[in-house]
Design an enzyme around this catalytic site. Structure first.
Site, PDB file in Angstrom:
ATOM      1  N   ARG A 122       1.730 -10.791   6.146  1.00  0.00           N
ATOM      2  CA  ARG A 122       3.192 -10.841   6.213  1.00  0.00           C
ATOM      3  C   ARG A 122       3.753 -10.159   7.456  1.00  0.00           C
ATOM      4  O   ARG A 122       4.954 -10.239   7.711  1.00  0.00           O
ATOM      5  CB  ARG A 122       3.793 -10.243   4.933  1.00  0.00           C
ATOM      6  CG  ARG A 122       3.432 -11.108   3.723  1.00  0.00           C
ATOM      7  CD  ARG A 122       3.965 -10.556   2.437  1.00  0.00           C
ATOM      8  NE  ARG A 122       5.418 -10.564   2.401  1.00  0.00           N
ATOM      9  CZ  ARG A 122       6.130 -10.075   1.401  1.00  0.00           C
ATOM     10  NH1 ARG A 122       5.513  -9.515   0.374  1.00  0.00           N
ATOM     11  NH2 ARG A 122       7.434 -10.107   1.430  1.00  0.00           N
ATOM     12  N   ARG A 176      22.815  15.298  -6.659  1.00  0.00           N
ATOM     13  CA  ARG A 176      22.498  13.869  -6.529  1.00  0.00           C
ATOM     14  C   ARG A 176      22.777  13.136  -7.833  1.00  0.00           C
ATOM     15  O   ARG A 176      22.247  13.486  -8.881  1.00  0.00           O
ATOM     16  CB  ARG A 176      21.028  13.677  -6.145  1.00  0.00           C
ATOM     17  CG  ARG A 176      20.739  14.142  -4.752  1.00  0.00           C
ATOM     18  CD  ARG A 176      19.685  13.253  -4.140  1.00  0.00           C
ATOM     19  NE  ARG A 176      19.141  13.900  -2.957  1.00  0.00           N
ATOM     20  CZ  ARG A 176      18.169  13.383  -2.216  1.00  0.00           C
ATOM     21  NH1 ARG A 176      17.630  12.245  -2.556  1.00  0.00           N
ATOM     22  NH2 ARG A 176      17.744  14.007  -1.160  1.00  0.00           N
ATOM     23  N   HIS A 183      -4.564 -14.091  10.544  1.00  0.00           N
ATOM     24  CA  HIS A 183      -3.769 -12.960  10.059  1.00  0.00           C
ATOM     25  C   HIS A 183      -4.265 -11.619  10.591  1.00  0.00           C
ATOM     26  O   HIS A 183      -3.873 -10.569  10.108  1.00  0.00           O
ATOM     27  CB  HIS A 183      -3.744 -12.940   8.536  1.00  0.00           C
ATOM     28  CG  HIS A 183      -3.142 -14.167   7.937  1.00  0.00           C
ATOM     29  ND1 HIS A 183      -1.877 -14.603   8.270  1.00  0.00           N
ATOM     30  CD2 HIS A 183      -3.644 -15.064   7.058  1.00  0.00           C
ATOM     31  CE1 HIS A 183      -1.618 -15.723   7.604  1.00  0.00           C
ATOM     32  NE2 HIS A 183      -2.672 -16.024   6.878  1.00  0.00           N
ATOM     33  N   PRO A 185       0.844  -1.211   0.000  1.00  0.00           N
ATOM     34  CA  PRO A 185       0.000   0.000   0.000  1.00  0.00           C
ATOM     35  C   PRO A 185       0.875   1.256   0.000  1.00  0.00           C
ATOM     36  O   PRO A 185       1.787   1.378   0.809  1.00  0.00           O
ATOM     37  CB  PRO A 185      -0.786  -0.109   1.302  1.00  0.00           C
ATOM     38  CG  PRO A 185      -0.631  -1.522   1.759  1.00  0.00           C
ATOM     39  CD  PRO A 185       0.673  -2.006   1.200  1.00  0.00           C
ATOM     40  N   GLU A 186       0.623   2.153  -0.943  1.00  0.00           N
ATOM     41  CA  GLU A 186       1.366   3.405  -1.042  1.00  0.00           C
ATOM     42  C   GLU A 186       0.491   4.544  -0.505  1.00  0.00           C
ATOM     43  O   GLU A 186      -0.628   4.310  -0.056  1.00  0.00           O
ATOM     44  CB  GLU A 186       1.757   3.657  -2.512  1.00  0.00           C
ATOM     45  CG  GLU A 186       2.654   2.587  -3.107  1.00  0.00           C
ATOM     46  CD  GLU A 186       4.073   2.620  -2.542  1.00  0.00           C
ATOM     47  OE1 GLU A 186       4.433   3.600  -1.855  1.00  0.00           O
ATOM     48  OE2 GLU A 186       4.809   1.659  -2.789  1.00  0.00           O
TER      49      GLU A 186
END
Ligand code: ZN
Length: 276
Positions: free
Chosen positions: A112, A156, A94, A2-3
């Protein structure tokens, strides 16, 4: 994973409903990434405030009747999702965290277990303070502009794609969103970050904002099994111009979309539309 848009969609799907609810119980399952940091029983009777998001974290403010305050900082990790429903069943194998409230149960489902729920007196102290310290600016921060992005990219040598993914300048441009924003901005993802001109930084920032806004409006991306707190899936992944489209024709010019690996992540781009 999930972002930012998926976390924002999750927040929008339960924030209104949980605000003002009273905590009735806290249940924890198997250990998550970090310990909770408080005895859940101590939070019984506390009231939930307005849920906020910072980067990919959610902050649930909690207030006690005697004036004490604090909150829970939550992260969905790689595979986590939150649900908020009344009449929820017993936790499954879970389900590792339940905040039982007078309006329903906020449940973290995380196969997870890279997700986290940690207590802190505020977002700037204790464990929440540590976790939030290195984050870049919020993409929708009104004070954020191309000049800031340009300044921070100076010197950078890493590619602009990896600089975006690092999240220490602007948070939220996860892999799918970074690829799409670079396509829309016409920037080759392999270009050294420090070489981006200021006008191109401005363009890129606008496209990052546009991509993230569109993703939130579409309910996020369901790349694996993302669901919001209502159990709904997002649809952004169906609209991508380059992400996940290796070998397919660019929607703008027809050139085959290319895939390269940068920092162990796949980057998709159009070698004709995106310039160095
Ligand atoms: Zn193209």
């Amino acid at each position: 994973m999930p972002e930012l848009p998926e976390v924002e969609v999750t927040r929008l799907s339960f924030a209104d409903r949980i605000e003002g609810a009273e905590v009735l119980a806290v249940h924890t399952g198997k250990p998550l990434r970090w310990p909770l940091g408080v005895d859940g029983d101590e939070l019984v009777g506390w009231q939930v405030g307005a849920v906020q998001r910072r980067g990919k974290y959610l902050w649930l403010p909690l207030n006690a009747r005697d004036g004490r305050s604090g909150g829970l900082l939550m992260h969905l990790g790689m595979s986590g999702s939150l649900s908020f429903t009344a009449g929820v069943g017993e936790p499954g194998p879970h389900d590792h965290f339940d905040l039982v409230t007078s309006r329903g149960v906020l449940r973290l489902h995380d196969p997870r277990r890279f997700g986290a729920v940690v207590w802190g007196a505020s977002q700037t102290t204790g464990m929440p303070g540590k976790l939030l310290a290195g984050l870049g600016r919020e993409p929708f921060d009104a004070a954020l502009d191309g000049r800031y992005v340009h300044e921070r990219l100076q010197g950078r040598k890493v590619s602009i794609k990896q600089a975006l993914l690092a999240g220490d300048i602007v948070v939220g441009a996860g892999n799918i969103y970074a690829c799409e924003a670079l396509f829309r901005a016409g920037i080759d993802p392999r270009l050294a970050a420090g070489k981006l001109s200021r006008p191109r930084c401005e363009r890129l920032l606008r496209e990052v904002q546009g991509v993230l806004q569109q993703a939130v409006a579409l309910g996020g991306s369901s790349l694996r099994d993302f669901r919001d707190a209502h159990g709904s899936q997002g649809h952004f992944q169906l609209t991508t111009a380059v992400y996940g489209r290796e070998g397919e024709p660019c929607r703008a010019c027809g050139t085959s979309v290319k895939r390269v690996v940068q920092g162990q992540r796949s980057t998709f781009f159009c070698p004709n539309c995106q310039k160095r």
